[in-house]
Write a protein that holds these residues in place. Structure first.
Motif, short mmCIF file in Angstrom:
data_model
loop_
_atom_site.label_atom_id
_atom_site.label_comp_id
_atom_site.label_asym_id
_atom_site.label_seq_id
_atom_site.Cartn_x
_atom_site.Cartn_y
_atom_site.Cartn_z
N THR A 85 0.72 9.25 -6.37
CA THR A 85 1.28 11.02 -5.39
C THR A 85 2.10 11.48 -7.13
OG1 THR A 85 1.50 10.77 -3.42
CG2 THR A 85 2.23 12.37 -4.17
N LYS A 86 3.19 10.59 -7.21
CA LYS A 86 4.64 11.13 -7.82
C LYS A 86 5.10 9.92 -8.74
CE LYS A 86 7.94 14.49 -9.30
NZ LYS A 86 8.84 14.97 -8.29
N TYR A 87 6.07 9.70 -9.45
CA TYR A 87 6.51 9.23 -9.90
C TYR A 87 7.78 9.77 -10.87
CZ TYR A 87 7.28 4.45 -12.04
OH TYR A 87 7.79 2.35 -13.21
N PRO A 88 9.12 9.81 -10.12
CA PRO A 88 9.47 10.88 -10.73
C PRO A 88 10.62 9.66 -11.33
CG PRO A 88 9.29 10.14 -8.42
CD PRO A 88 8.71 9.62 -8.44
N THR A 89 11.31 10.66 -12.03
CA THR A 89 12.37 10.30 -12.84
C THR A 89 13.13 9.19 -12.88
OG1 THR A 89 13.46 12.45 -12.49
CG2 THR A 89 12.70 12.14 -14.60
N SER A 90 13.92 8.08 -13.08
CA SER A 90 14.27 7.41 -12.81
C SER A 90 13.88 6.60 -11.74
CB SER A 90 16.12 7.64 -12.21
OG SER A 90 16.37 8.06 -13.04
N ALA A 91 12.73 6.12 -11.31
CA ALA A 91 12.14 5.62 -10.50
C ALA A 91 11.57 4.42 -11.28
CB ALA A 91 10.74 6.43 -10.27
N MET A 92 11.20 3.32 -10.42
CA MET A 92 11.10 1.76 -10.75
C MET A 92 9.73 1.16 -9.15
SD MET A 92 14.52 0.74 -11.00
CE MET A 92 15.69 1.37 -9.56
N ALA A 93 9.41 0.75 -10.20
CA ALA A 93 8.51 -0.42 -9.52
C ALA A 93 7.82 -1.25 -9.46
CB ALA A 93 6.26 0.46 -10.06
N ILE A 121 0.28 -1.16 0.00
CA ILE A 121 -0.35 -0.31 -0.12
C ILE A 121 0.82 1.19 -0.14
CG2 ILE A 121 -0.81 -0.38 2.96
CD1 ILE A 121 -3.24 0.81 -0.26
N THR A 122 2.38 1.15 0.61
CA THR A 122 2.75 2.47 0.64
C THR A 122 4.09 2.47 -0.68
OG1 THR A 122 3.30 2.01 2.73
CG2 THR A 122 4.58 3.57 1.61
N ALA A 123 3.66 1.78 -1.73
CA ALA A 123 4.14 1.83 -2.80
C ALA A 123 3.10 2.53 -3.92
CB ALA A 123 4.82 0.84 -3.50
N PHE A 124 1.90 2.14 -3.25
CA PHE A 124 0.61 1.72 -4.76
C PHE A 124 0.56 4.01 -3.98
CE2 PHE A 124 -4.07 2.43 -5.53
CZ PHE A 124 -3.67 1.53 -6.90
N GLU A 125 0.26 4.12 -2.42
CA GLU A 125 0.06 5.74 -2.86
C GLU A 125 1.12 6.43 -2.62
OE1 GLU A 125 0.17 5.52 1.98
OE2 GLU A 125 -2.56 4.73 1.97
N HIS A 126 2.87 6.60 -3.35
CA HIS A 126 3.98 6.79 -3.85
C HIS A 126 3.44 7.35 -4.89
CE1 HIS A 126 6.78 6.61 -0.22
NE2 HIS A 126 5.47 6.81 0.66
N ILE A 127 2.95 6.29 -5.69
CA ILE A 127 2.88 6.05 -7.51
C ILE A 127 1.32 6.93 -6.99
CG2 ILE A 127 2.71 4.89 -9.22
CD1 ILE A 127 3.66 1.95 -8.43
#
Length: 175
Positions: A142-150, A134-140
């Motif tokens: 909100t924002k998916y910054p450059t270089s970010a990886m799911a 759920i934390t990862a889901f909430e972060h995505i």
């Protein structure tokens, strides 16, 4: 019998530059993007959050995505395609569904290097909320910054990947 679990990594390209007179497709990485892409590669190659090394890569044809991939130093068969540039999530899913055909084998860990807003829409759309971090889901959300990886886990061949069929396990932003 081989392990049916698959790992999908959705990497947004690193920070790009905006040189005058350069078309969007041809924009290169900025200095910050070069550093961040290297850090993303360090994380990918360290095995943090992944059950196995990246075995295949789908990459947008845009200059910044190809430069991001090059900076990661991930060594795996790569398919660069125009279809991932400006793609809707459905087009990316179609490319993932065809991974076994594209590469001639069924990769256990597949890396997709693409763009926003597609990466966040794809990560959230593929995620089964009750099976996801759920934390990862909430972060995505909100924002998916450059270089970010799911990082998503999936328990069937790539050809069966569809919306709501994966578990979002990790969201990592290299800085």
């Amino acid at each position: 019998m081989s392990d049916p679990r698959r790992t999908l990594v959705l990497l947004r390209h690193a920070k790009s530059d905006y040189p005058d007179g350069v078309a969007d497709h041809d924009r290169p990485l900025a200095s910050r993007g070069e550093r961040e892409a290297t850090l993303a590669g360090d994380w990918l190659r360290s095995g943090s959050g992944l059950e196995s090394a990246v075995e295949a890569v789908l990459c947008s044809s845009a200059t910044r995505t190809q430069q991001t991939l090059a900076r990661t130093n991930v060594e795996a068969p790569t398919h660069v395609t125009e279809r991932l540039y400006g793609a809707a999530p459905g087009a990316v899913i179609a490319e993932i569904n065809a991974a076994a055909t594209t590469f001639g084998f069924e990769p256990q860990t597949l890396l997709v290097v693409g763009h926003e807003p597609t990466m966040s829409q794809l990560a959230l759309g593929l995620s089964e909320p009750e099976e996801s971090n759920i934390t990862a889901f909430e972060h995505i959300s909100t924002k998916y910054p450059t270089s970010a990886m799911a990082v998503l886990r999936f328990g069937a061949p790539w050809s069966a990947l569809e919306l709501g069929s994966a578990a979002l396990t990790t969201f990592y932003v290299p800085r």
